[in-house]
Design a protein around this motif. Sequence first.
Motif, PDB file in Angstrom:
ATOM      1  N   ARG A  87      23.305  74.709  63.906  1.00  0.00           N
ATOM      2  CA  ARG A  87      24.376  74.229  63.040  1.00  0.00           C
ATOM      3  C   ARG A  87      24.639  72.753  63.285  1.00  0.00           C
ATOM      4  O   ARG A  87      24.940  72.008  62.357  1.00  0.00           O
ATOM      5  CB  ARG A  87      25.643  75.052  63.244  1.00  0.00           C
ATOM      6  N   GLY A  88      24.502  72.315  64.530  1.00  0.00           N
ATOM      7  CA  GLY A  88      24.726  70.910  64.862  1.00  0.00           C
ATOM      8  C   GLY A  88      23.744  69.988  64.164  1.00  0.00           C
ATOM      9  O   GLY A  88      24.025  68.824  63.957  1.00  0.00           O
ATOM     10  N   LEU A  89      22.575  70.534  63.804  1.00  0.00           N
ATOM     11  CA  LEU A  89      21.584  69.717  63.100  1.00  0.00           C
ATOM     12  C   LEU A  89      21.771  69.787  61.594  1.00  0.00           C
ATOM     13  O   LEU A  89      21.027  69.173  60.843  1.00  0.00           O
ATOM     14  CB  LEU A  89      20.179  70.199  63.439  1.00  0.00           C
ATOM     15  N   GLY A  90      22.752  70.572  61.150  1.00  0.00           N
ATOM     16  CA  GLY A  90      22.995  70.666  59.726  1.00  0.00           C
ATOM     17  C   GLY A  90      22.250  71.801  59.046  1.00  0.00           C
ATOM     18  O   GLY A  90      22.033  71.758  57.844  1.00  0.00           O
ATOM     19  N   ALA A  91      21.844  72.816  59.825  1.00  0.00           N
ATOM     20  CA  ALA A  91      21.239  73.982  59.185  1.00  0.00           C
ATOM     21  C   ALA A  91      22.353  74.846  58.619  1.00  0.00           C
ATOM     22  O   ALA A  91      23.423  74.942  59.206  1.00  0.00           O
ATOM     23  CB  ALA A  91      20.427  74.774  60.204  1.00  0.00           C
ATOM     24  N   SER A  92      22.101  75.439  57.448  1.00  0.00           N
ATOM     25  CA  SER A  92      23.105  76.337  56.894  1.00  0.00           C
ATOM     26  C   SER A  92      23.113  77.616  57.710  1.00  0.00           C
ATOM     27  O   SER A  92      22.202  77.883  58.491  1.00  0.00           O
ATOM     28  CB  SER A  92      22.786  76.651  55.437  1.00  0.00           C
ATOM     29  N   ARG A 122      34.504  68.582  68.818  1.00  0.00           N
ATOM     30  CA  ARG A 122      33.883  69.560  67.922  1.00  0.00           C
ATOM     31  C   ARG A 122      34.521  69.553  66.539  1.00  0.00           C
ATOM     32  O   ARG A 122      33.900  69.980  65.574  1.00  0.00           O
ATOM     33  CB  ARG A 122      33.961  70.954  68.542  1.00  0.00           C
ATOM     34  N   ASN A 172      32.709  67.149  63.791  1.00  0.00           N
ATOM     35  CA  ASN A 172      31.690  67.554  62.820  1.00  0.00           C
ATOM     36  C   ASN A 172      31.860  69.019  62.405  1.00  0.00           C
ATOM     37  O   ASN A 172      30.930  69.686  62.014  1.00  0.00           O
ATOM     38  CB  ASN A 172      30.262  67.268  63.325  1.00  0.00           C
ATOM     39  N   MET A 228      32.316  71.757  63.941  1.00  0.00           N
ATOM     40  CA  MET A 228      31.657  72.856  64.629  1.00  0.00           C
ATOM     41  C   MET A 228      32.640  73.994  64.890  1.00  0.00           C
ATOM     42  O   MET A 228      32.242  75.120  65.156  1.00  0.00           O
ATOM     43  CB  MET A 228      31.089  72.377  65.977  1.00  0.00           C
ATOM     44  N   SER A 243      33.250  77.751  62.793  1.00  0.00           N
ATOM     45  CA  SER A 243      32.720  79.094  63.013  1.00  0.00           C
ATOM     46  C   SER A 243      33.680  79.957  63.821  1.00  0.00           C
ATOM     47  O   SER A 243      33.484  81.156  63.941  1.00  0.00           O
ATOM     48  CB  SER A 243      31.375  79.016  63.720  1.00  0.00           C
ATOM     49  N   VAL A 266      27.607  71.195  56.026  1.00  0.00           N
ATOM     50  CA  VAL A 266      26.190  71.045  56.363  1.00  0.00           C
ATOM     51  C   VAL A 266      25.778  69.579  56.254  1.00  0.00           C
ATOM     52  O   VAL A 266      25.105  69.029  57.126  1.00  0.00           O
ATOM     53  CB  VAL A 266      25.331  71.938  55.441  1.00  0.00           C
ATOM     54  N   ARG A 319      27.282  67.563  59.103  1.00  0.00           N
ATOM     55  CA  ARG A 319      26.597  67.700  60.388  1.00  0.00           C
ATOM     56  C   ARG A 319      25.257  66.968  60.394  1.00  0.00           C
ATOM     57  O   ARG A 319      24.727  66.637  61.461  1.00  0.00           O
ATOM     58  CB  ARG A 319      26.407  69.171  60.735  1.00  0.00           C
ATOM     59  N   ALA A 320      24.712  66.728  59.198  1.00  0.00           N
ATOM     60  CA  ALA A 320      23.509  65.896  59.135  1.00  0.00           C
ATOM     61  C   ALA A 320      23.863  64.438  59.421  1.00  0.00           C
ATOM     62  O   ALA A 320      23.047  63.680  59.927  1.00  0.00           O
ATOM     63  CB  ALA A 320      22.844  66.031  57.773  1.00  0.00           C
ATOM     64  N   VAL A 371      26.753  63.541  61.205  1.00  0.00           N
ATOM     65  CA  VAL A 371      27.373  63.474  62.531  1.00  0.00           C
ATOM     66  C   VAL A 371      26.663  64.466  63.434  1.00  0.00           C
ATOM     67  O   VAL A 371      26.913  65.662  63.386  1.00  0.00           O
ATOM     68  CB  VAL A 371      28.880  63.790  62.453  1.00  0.00           C
ATOM     69  N   GLY A 372      25.726  63.986  64.223  1.00  0.00           N
ATOM     70  CA  GLY A 372      24.928  64.875  65.061  1.00  0.00           C
ATOM     71  C   GLY A 372      25.644  65.213  66.347  1.00  0.00           C
ATOM     72  O   GLY A 372      26.638  64.589  66.711  1.00  0.00           O
ATOM     73  N   MET A 373      25.135  66.245  67.023  1.00  0.00           N
ATOM     74  CA  MET A 373      25.820  66.670  68.243  1.00  0.00           C
ATOM     75  C   MET A 373      24.816  67.051  69.325  1.00  0.00           C
ATOM     76  O   MET A 373      23.803  67.678  69.063  1.00  0.00           O
ATOM     77  CB  MET A 373      26.715  67.867  67.928  1.00  0.00           C
ATOM     78  N   PHE A 431      24.732  68.972  73.094  1.00  0.00           N
ATOM     79  CA  PHE A 431      25.615  69.911  73.778  1.00  0.00           C
ATOM     80  C   PHE A 431      25.498  69.791  75.289  1.00  0.00           C
ATOM     81  O   PHE A 431      24.599  69.154  75.829  1.00  0.00           O
ATOM     82  CB  PHE A 431      25.301  71.332  73.331  1.00  0.00           C
TER      83      PHE A 431
END
Lengths: 439, 283
Positions: free
Chosen positions: A328-333, B79, B82, B84, B87, B112, B115-116, B118-120, B122
């Motif tokens: 998800r952090g990479l932008g995957a749905s 978190r 972006n 996160m 969920s 989605v 998050r493309a 703003v990367g993360m 961990f």
Amino acid sequence: MTNPTDDSKQVAPRKDSTSIVKRTLARRYAAEKRFRFYGATAIAISLLFLVILLGSILVKGLPAFTETQMLIDVTLDAKTLGVEEGASEQELRSANYNALIKKSLREMFPEATKRKQKKELYKLVSTSAEYQVRDSLIANPSQIGQTIKVWVLADDELSALYKTGGLTDIANVTHTRLSEQQITWASSLNEQSRLKKQFNATFFKNGDSREPEQAGIRAALMGSILTLLITFLLSFPIAVATAIYLEEFAPKNRWTDLIEVNINNLAAVPSIVFGLLGLAVFINFFELPRSAPVVGGIVLSLMTLPTIIITSRAALKAVPPSIREAGRGLGASQLQVVTHHVLPLAMPGILTGTIIGLAQALGETAPLLMIGMVAFIVDIPTSVTDAATVLPVQVFLWADSPERAFLEKTSAAILVLLVFLIVMNAAAVFLRKHFERRW
Amino acid sequence: MNTQTTTSGSGTSAASDAFDQLKETVGDVTVTDPKMCARNVDVFYGDNQAIYDVSLDIGNNEVIAMIGPSGCGKSTFLRCLNRMNDSIPSCRVSGDMSLDGEDLYSTSLDPVLLRARVGMVFQKPNPFAKSIYDNVAYGPRIHGLASNRAELDDIVISSLQKAGLHEEVHDRLDAPGTSLSGGQQQRLCIARTIAVSPEVILMDEPCSALDPIATARIEELIDELRQNYAIAIVTHSMQQAARVSQRTAYFHLGKLVEVGSTNNIFTNPQHELTENYITGRFG
């Protein structure tokens, strides 16, 4: 903040702690030793029973994989056959071969003159012998009028006696339904080398039969394969989709809790209830064919669904959440996270659950009795709507039969069932290895 | 401002008084060239409030470090940047957060897509159970950033180079990402994040599972990445914050206590709580 000068609260090591630990140590090791012993004993006992079980099935079942053939001289007399010289194949097919065989038996043993004796004599060969004679004539129609030697299938009682070596020691024969006269004839056949053992291809080619020597496993095997195919095709996608939805997508609320409880309850429902459901819904209401693998498959997949769903959910739960976060952090749905990362990692677990479910379905009898898959099936089913039976039901039917030769057939059918199971498990292990990734 | 604190587990009574009296963040929360802005953000997990009225800017080409004792809400805040936390069903965010002036939590902005951009990275290295190549190529693939294999190769190689990993792995790109050492795995995760060409990189204690050498390597990398990205890093190591960041934000029990240039925070903290933490009196 604690005051470092306050000595009263500091924990000093107990002087005698070493000796106390030493004393308890012996007790702890003894407990561990006992526990290991219990475990090893349990495994040894279960292994022993497994060996006894498999051994007895093997000993009883292996003779079923050989059959006894008898060599007879048949004079292909056109008059007895009821055909004319140069008859067409069609006419040859409907000719009277039974009379030929009876005649040749009478010629071999002329002492059988009384009606009862003759009847006993005819019983030495299987009723399928006429087909063997017919086939050999049709293969070579010019043989009409000649005397040919044909190997025909012997009767099951004679076969049992021959295979156990009873014919070489006729004085001590027990457990047979053959008369003394029949035994004498049989041993005389044996002395003339007119009996032979060979691999029982009939067992794998034929469907069920009232005559044990003609009965085969093919119909039940095909029935099981077709039924399980339907079960797999229905239950696997539905169960995996359900598990994924509940685990990865569904909001956690009262409704999903209710669904979860019900799935767990469904796993505990006695299988015969699913049979009743199948009878009421699929056969009576939807009017699907009776005794058909399609109905059996649907019923068994209802039974298998909860097992696969529960194990699949456990497998999905076991996938570390860090993988989901990474995706998800990479932008995957959400769907991409599931299909690209979670599902591949959960696949081995899901496959294990599927195999457990299918193995359960393979051994199931009760629900299939309710939908008529307990029928006497001679024809090999070729499609999912043909009447069929399955291996465990076949075992049940044969175990119920009075003829002694069905005893070995029963064990042989169990062996076939076990081999089926092993093949299925091997396929699952192979797939697991294929999907397993190092983590 | 909510002044009621129920879980003041640490600190002297004087410090907890200081916390109760904390009305406003000390120092300037804004920057001249902001990339992301947060204003009056409150975050709740169910009935528990995790973050109280936090406002903070993240500037272009700067590293901002977020420090504070465990459970102070710095990771939660990161978190949220972006989404996160979406969920977590019980998580609720109020206040304004924006990226280049665009509201993060408006319905028009797709999480989605966010998050493309703003990367993360961990806390625990979490490479996918795929090859090194596929780990890095995954982001560009799902977003369709490369139109052919050669372009994809370029992205993968340049990302690995930027993450300082290329030399170590160039001859075994097909090896599973999990076969690397912990520090290499974390750099792989950074390469994977860079490959999507984000504008901001969020790092949640990226070095807490690594040894000092791997840590030094990553800190070097963060400093290089600063030229092209806005970076926010959560860390428990004050030395690390001092080494890599230009600005530092100190969080305490869900409140942002003090923000300032890293130099000032560590040499001349204004607030009593910050001083206590920096000098190691608690936390």
